[in-house]
Design an enzyme around this catalytic site. Structure first.
Site, mmCIF file in Angstrom:
data_model
loop_
_atom_site.group_PDB
_atom_site.id
_atom_site.type_symbol
_atom_site.label_atom_id
_atom_site.label_comp_id
_atom_site.label_asym_id
_atom_site.label_seq_id
_atom_site.Cartn_x
_atom_site.Cartn_y
_atom_site.Cartn_z
ATOM 1 N N HIS A 71 0.743 -1.102 -0.070
ATOM 2 C CA HIS A 71 -0.062 -0.034 -0.103
ATOM 3 C C HIS A 71 0.932 1.391 0.132
ATOM 4 O O HIS A 71 0.410 2.421 -0.526
ATOM 5 C CB HIS A 71 -1.118 -0.041 1.086
ATOM 6 C CG HIS A 71 -0.621 0.324 2.541
ATOM 7 N ND1 HIS A 71 0.048 -0.645 3.351
ATOM 8 C CD2 HIS A 71 -0.279 1.751 3.001
ATOM 9 C CE1 HIS A 71 0.375 0.032 4.530
ATOM 10 N NE2 HIS A 71 0.264 1.479 4.240
ATOM 11 N N GLU A 75 3.491 5.647 -2.970
ATOM 12 C CA GLU A 75 3.594 6.735 -2.598
ATOM 13 C C GLU A 75 4.891 7.093 -2.027
ATOM 14 O O GLU A 75 5.506 8.187 -2.118
ATOM 15 C CB GLU A 75 2.653 6.748 -1.306
ATOM 16 C CG GLU A 75 2.410 8.342 -0.919
ATOM 17 C CD GLU A 75 1.286 8.492 0.159
ATOM 18 O OE1 GLU A 75 0.234 7.649 -0.008
ATOM 19 O OE2 GLU A 75 1.367 9.231 1.101
ATOM 20 N N ASP A 76 5.817 6.248 -1.345
ATOM 21 C CA ASP A 76 6.902 6.427 -0.807
ATOM 22 C C ASP A 76 8.144 5.942 -1.352
ATOM 23 O O ASP A 76 9.487 6.010 -0.879
ATOM 24 C CB ASP A 76 6.891 5.784 0.755
ATOM 25 C CG ASP A 76 5.703 6.370 1.592
ATOM 26 O OD1 ASP A 76 5.394 7.816 1.107
ATOM 27 O OD2 ASP A 76 5.402 6.022 2.588
ATOM 28 N N ASP A 258 -21.925 1.180 36.623
ATOM 29 C CA ASP A 258 -22.829 0.265 37.516
ATOM 30 C C ASP A 258 -23.266 -0.895 36.865
ATOM 31 O O ASP A 258 -23.516 -1.799 37.656
ATOM 32 C CB ASP A 258 -23.792 1.258 38.388
ATOM 33 C CG ASP A 258 -24.151 0.598 39.603
ATOM 34 O OD1 ASP A 258 -23.164 -0.092 40.322
ATOM 35 O OD2 ASP A 258 -25.202 0.482 40.052
HETATM 36 MN MN MN Z 1 0.640 3.189 5.451
#
Ligand code: MN
Length: 640
Positions: A71, A75-76, A258
């Site tokens: 994923h 992008e990276d 409670d």
């Molecule tokens: Mn990620």
């Protein structure tokens, strides 16, 4: 975390996992991210590997797992969309592309940013729901490793989780992700409250265990001799949900916590109802607390029987009864549904995602992000009610929805022509709100059509988007800009509200609930000198009460529905008539009109009239100021 851990998880649920594919995806990602490190110091590949494992816990298919591993590649790293397509084919590449597209501009206000992010996530996921699932897993892993970031970034990631991703997880019924994300985010945003609630839970832990053990024993005795087998367990309560309840109901921790909570899981639907009968036979049920979400599932697919009984310790006990399949869907929502029913042309599955398509429609029509967010908030956070058509079809609506929401829920033609309704046999006006179980018969008229005012009444995004569509199709909005508009608004807002302990604050009337003079209001000081005004019953107030400083506010004494407007103008022929016409054209009912000459050059006209609220008033002032010769417009003792 090792790659072998992922393989183990896959083996546990997939009969024939596509190991070659998963291995290739892992190797590709590992190589692509080679040399990159996360803020935690670990090799980057740890992140996609964890994300894939979260999804494997939801028992998702090979394609999802492979896409999860890949994923962040586009992008990276230096690899492109095309590389992914060549290597793994279109299906996986499209999912990775969808993930990459969910990028939001950073220089937006907080609210706009959240709206914009939700918009992008939905936009990307309409194509393939698995994109949203990977995004959620991605964010969950970021939350788990949040401690390594600096303060500012931690706050940002945590608020995204709480405002954007947890609500999406909720809407998709993925409770397991929602709870974990909420508690992790809450710990960041309100560490002291988090620690306090957590401590109190620990303190009462033993006593609670005892009580649950006793109930369990008694119930098992009752079940002897029947053929019902079931698993009874105490139900964990989540810190953030306890906190929200404390706020919503304005109760202390003790009052909220409670209640003992029990969950019973059995094999068949029939046994669910039999168990309910047995429980109601031993302990007295509290009548209004019974909900049958098996017969009418929630829109996020959740099914269960809910009841509250007075238990053996003479205290209320919350009990949920469900089958194993229901339990899985309660925890994993759409992800479990995916597994049971598959996807594609499955009609039921499409139905479950209808809200996404509706939100997608809405975002096309919304002029600004805030407006979109307002509608989205209602769709995302409000409780649901179930109403019925005369023929018995269930129409699901958010709490507080009205006749128009119902009509549009059935069919857009019915909404457009709606003039009133019969609810449980009684006539009610267009503004009436509906309650759970109402049977609604819409009354229509041929010459009826949607108006802009309807947007103020409707609660659902579906109705709002249909009305907007109609308005844009049929009306030409003047494209003139008026320089003074913003100023008038500020003046007015400063004039109509008194704020304790502040002199001349900037008043912002919230768009979500549109407070009108006379409404009960509440103020929050967001930053120094600025006060946001909401109606007391606004759902945003309940959610945000913690974030901001509450201040006491009130409408100034003189404001009401009846307002006096004074116009100071040059004395010319026809002026008085023009002002009157302007007021009447804006459907103002005028109680009193008067003109007084001020010397021979000027005239002061005054009108006592009914307004439909602030916006109406603002609009009138704007129009009056555009009349030629008008110098000033005053309201009561206010000057402009
Ligand atoms: Mn990620």
């Amino acid at each position: 975390m090792q790659f072998s851990d992922l393989i183990k998880k896959l083996k546990a649920y997939e009969k024939k996992p596509d190991f070659p594919l998963i291995k290739r995806a892992y190797a590709f990602a590992e190589k692509a991210h080679e040399g990159q490190r996360r803020a935690t110091g670990e090799a980057y590949i740890e992140h996609p590997l964890h994300v894939a494992c979260i999804l494997a816990d939801l028992k998702l298919d090979d394609v999802t797992i492979a896409a999860a591993l890949l994923h962040d590649v586009v992008e990276d790293t230096e690899f492109t969309q095309k590389d992914i397509t060549n290597e793994f084919g279109k299906e996986i590449a499209q999912i990775v592309e969808g993930m990459t597209k969910i990028k939001t501009l950073k220089n937006l206000s907080r609210e706009d940013y959240h709206a914009e992010t939700i918009r992008k996530v939905i936009l990307a996921s309409v194509k393939d729901i698995r994109i949203i699932l990977i995004k959620l897993a991605d964010r969950l892993h970021n939350m788990r490793t949040i401690s390594v970031f600096r303060e500012e970034k931690r706050q940002r990631i945590a608020s995204d989780a709480l405002e954007v991703y947890a609500p999406i997880a909720h809407k998709l019924g993925i409770a397991s992700i929602k709870w974990e994300m909420e508690d992790l985010a809450f710990e960041q945003l309100h560490p002291d409250i988090y620690v306090d609630i957590n401590k109190k839970i620990q303190q009462s832990h033993k006593e609670r265990e005892k009580e649950i053990a006793k109930i369990k024993r008694l119930l098992q005795e009752e079940l002897q001799g029947t053929k019902i087998s079931c698993d009874i367990s105490g139900r964990p309560k989540h810190i953030y949900s306890i906190y929200r309840k404390m706020y919503k109901k304005n109760k202390s921790f003790e009052e909220i916590y409670d209640l003992s909570a029990l969950r019973i899981i059995t094999d068949t639907v029939r046994h669910c109802y039999e168990l309910l009968g047995i429980i109601h036979n031993i302990w007295t049920p509290i009548p209004k607390e019974f909900d049958d979400y098996i017969a009418t599932p929630k829109s996020n697919m959740y099914q269960s029987l809910h009841t509250v009984v007075i238990g053996p310790m003479n205290k209320p006990v919350e009990i949920q009864i469900r089958t194993e399949e229901m339990h899985e869907i309660a925890e994993q929502g759409i992800a479990a549904h995916w597994k049971y029913k598959g996807h594609g042309s499955d009609n039921e599955f499409d139905q479950k995602l209808k809200w996404m398509i509706e939100v997608n429609e809405l975002q096309k029509d919304s002029e600004d992000a805030k407006e979109f967010l307002k509608m989205l908030h209602i769709d995302f956070f409000e409780d649901e009610i179930f109403t019925f058509t005369p023929k018995g079809k269930v129409i699901e609506l958010p709490k507080g929805a009205g006749i128009l929401d119902f009509a549009y829920g059935v069919h857009s033609d019915l909404g457009d022509k709606c003039i009133a309704a019969k609810v449980n046999g009684l006539f009610v006006p267009l503004r009436a709100t509906l309650r759970n179980g109402d049977r609604v018969e819409i009354i229509t008229a041929k010459n009826q059509h949607p108006s802009r005012d309807w947007l103020k009444i409707v609660k659902t995004s579906k109705a709002a988007s249909k009305i907007k569509r109609y308005i844009t199709l049929t009306q030409k909005v003047p494209v003139q800009s008026f320089k003074k508009e913003e100023e008038i608004k500020k003046e007015l807002e400063a004039w109509i509200i008194d704020v304790d302990s502040m002199s001349k604050p900037e008043i912002l009337l919230s768009k979500c609930c549109r407070p009108t003079p006379g409404d009960k209001i509440i103020g929050f000081s967001r930053s120094i000198g600025k006060v946001n005004i909401h109606r007391n019953d606004c759902s945003a107030v309940k959610r945000r009460v913690a974030d901001r400083k509450k201040v006491t506010v009130r409408w100034v004494d003189s404001i009401g529905r009846t307002v006096e407007i004074k116009v100071d103008a040059e004395n010319r022929t026809g002026l008085f008539a023009e002002i009157l016409n302007t007021l009447i054209a804006q459907s103002t009912s005028i109680k009193h009109a008067h003109a007084k000459a001020m010397g021979d050059q000027f005239v002061e006209c005054s009108f006592e009239m009914e307004t439909a609220g602030l916006e109406h008033l603002q609009d009138l002032i704007k129009r009056l100021r555009r009349i030629s010769g008008v110098r000033h417009v005053f309201i009561g003792n206010m000057s402009s």
